[in-house]
Design an enzyme around this catalytic site. Structure first.
Site, PDB file in Angstrom:
ATOM      1  N   LYS A  28      65.628  39.252  33.336  1.00  0.00           N
ATOM      2  CA  LYS A  28      66.047  37.859  33.165  1.00  0.00           C
ATOM      3  C   LYS A  28      67.183  37.536  34.117  1.00  0.00           C
ATOM      4  O   LYS A  28      67.164  36.501  34.795  1.00  0.00           O
ATOM      5  CB  LYS A  28      66.490  37.602  31.716  1.00  0.00           C
ATOM      6  N   GLN A  82      69.509  38.377  22.903  1.00  0.00           N
ATOM      7  CA  GLN A  82      68.324  39.233  22.927  1.00  0.00           C
ATOM      8  C   GLN A  82      68.066  39.825  21.538  1.00  0.00           C
ATOM      9  O   GLN A  82      68.980  40.348  20.891  1.00  0.00           O
ATOM     10  CB  GLN A  82      68.520  40.353  23.964  1.00  0.00           C
ATOM     11  N   ASP A  99      65.784  29.716  24.032  1.00  0.00           N
ATOM     12  CA  ASP A  99      64.706  30.456  23.366  1.00  0.00           C
ATOM     13  C   ASP A  99      63.915  29.553  22.419  1.00  0.00           C
ATOM     14  O   ASP A  99      62.805  29.904  22.011  1.00  0.00           O
ATOM     15  CB  ASP A  99      65.307  31.585  22.510  1.00  0.00           C
TER      16      ASP A  99
HETATM   17  N1  GUN Z   1      63.039  39.980  22.365  1.00  0.00           N
HETATM   18  C1  GUN Z   1      61.745  40.059  22.782  1.00  0.00           C
HETATM   19  N2  GUN Z   1      61.342  38.873  23.286  1.00  0.00           N
HETATM   20  C2  GUN Z   1      62.393  38.032  23.183  1.00  0.00           C
HETATM   21  C3  GUN Z   1      62.600  36.674  23.543  1.00  0.00           C
HETATM   22  O1  GUN Z   1      61.715  35.973  24.056  1.00  0.00           O
HETATM   23  N3  GUN Z   1      63.832  36.168  23.283  1.00  0.00           N
HETATM   24  C4  GUN Z   1      64.811  36.914  22.708  1.00  0.00           C
HETATM   25  N4  GUN Z   1      65.993  36.335  22.482  1.00  0.00           N
HETATM   26  N5  GUN Z   1      64.655  38.173  22.376  1.00  0.00           N
HETATM   27  C5  GUN Z   1      63.458  38.728  22.607  1.00  0.00           C
END
Ligand code: GUN
Length: 301
Positions: free
Chosen positions: A54, A98, A121
């Site tokens: 990311k 996350q 998100d």
């Molecule tokens: N963990 C796995 N996929 C995601 C996601 O799309 N967003 C977040 N915040 N955590 C994750």
């Protein structure tokens, strides 16, 4: 193999180009550089890989990346304090915490502490509500990416039978809402659904998000259906050598591709779309926070 194989990797690259162009225009036109803060608590190896990717892609499209790595022992109050600072920071337009968080931290409380307008998100209860009632909000990245892929291969979603297997707050439920918004007839199936293969066989659009390797077989698929596989499951692959593994989806790809009209592979299907949509959501958030129009072409092909 009859199905069109949907190239999510190439589609995600296209979205990143759109995002990079939008970011460049915001910089020259408004002196605005969108910023994304990613918070990682603990050392979960998969999460570390996601967070690294990311951050790298955020910088590649010209945005600012703020990484916050906290030890696994971080308590909830400290994390809430960091979220409050990020909410107040004008350089931060998107905040992503996350998941999963360590078990001593209440993830819902943390997510709901994020300013909904910075919740890239789309996990905040306010954004879930906005999606449900049809207001502009932040849409969760994985289902948004799935919808982009479905739209690419289906000229008209309206009236189609859509079956989403999996009812998570992150994928299944928002996916169902997005398809409903497109006027599909939506069924959300799950582990307690009776006659699941029969339900799946009704689907013109089948979205699999259950986390069970290769659970969906070719005889569950209506000939010509669009099959979107959200699963990313690591399974042993002794044929590649001792201790080796490989990634498979929730759909038995090779046999499903004989029946489906179009299908996403794993890897290289839905996976790359998630981060691309996250970058697009960050531009959207930055524009809205600054009262600027959201570029209409962020997700276009
Ligand atoms: N963990 C796995 N996929 C995601 C996601 O799309 N967003 C977040 N915040 N955590 C994750």
């Amino acid at each position: 193999m009859g199905a069109q194989i949907i190239d999510g990797k190439a589609r995600a690259a296209r979205i990143r180009e759109n995002v990079a162009e939008a970011v460049a225009r915001l910089g020259t036109g408004h002196g605005l550089t969108p910023g994304l803060a990613v918070v990682l608590v603990g050392e979960d190896p998969a999460s570390q890989v996601y967070v690294r990717n990311k951050a790298r892609q955020t910088v590649e499209v010209g945005m600012r990346s703020f990484e916050h790595r906290l030890p696994a022992e971080t308590d909830e109050a400290e994390l809430l304090d960091l979220v409050a600072r990020l909410n107040a920071d004008p350089a931060v337009h998107g905040i992503l915490v996350q998941l999963p968080l360590p078990p001593h931290i209440d993830a819902t409380r943390v997510i709901d502490a994020i300013n909904p307008d910075k919740d890239v998100d789309g996990f905040h209860v306010v954004n879930a509500g906005r999606l449900m009632v049809g207001l502009d909000g932040m849409v969760p990245c994985t289902p948004l990416g799935c919808l982009v892929l479905i739209r690419d291969v289906m000229s008209d979603i309206s009236g189609a039978e859509a079956v989403v297997v999996g009812r998570s707050n992150i994928v299944g439920k928002p996916m169902g809402q997005l398809l409903l918004r497109e006027n599909a007839t939506v069924t959300i199936a799950h582990s307690r659904t009776r006659d699941l293969p029969d339900v799946c066989r009704r689907a013109d659009i089948l979205v699999a998000a259950v986390g069970r390797p290769e659970m969906i077989r070719s005889d569950w698929i209506k000939p010509g259906a669009v099959v979107i596989d959200v699963g990313i499951n690591r399974v042993p692959a002794p044929e590649r050598g001792a201790g080796k593994s490989r990634l498979v989806g929730d759909v038995a790809f090779a046999e499903a591709a004989e029946v489906a009209g179009a299908i996403t592979p794993v890897p290289g299907g839905v996976g790359p779309m998630t981060i691309a949509c996250l970058l697009a959501n960050t531009v959207t958030a930055a524009c809205r926070l600054h009262g600027l129009p959201v570029p209409p072409d962020l997700l276009s092909s």
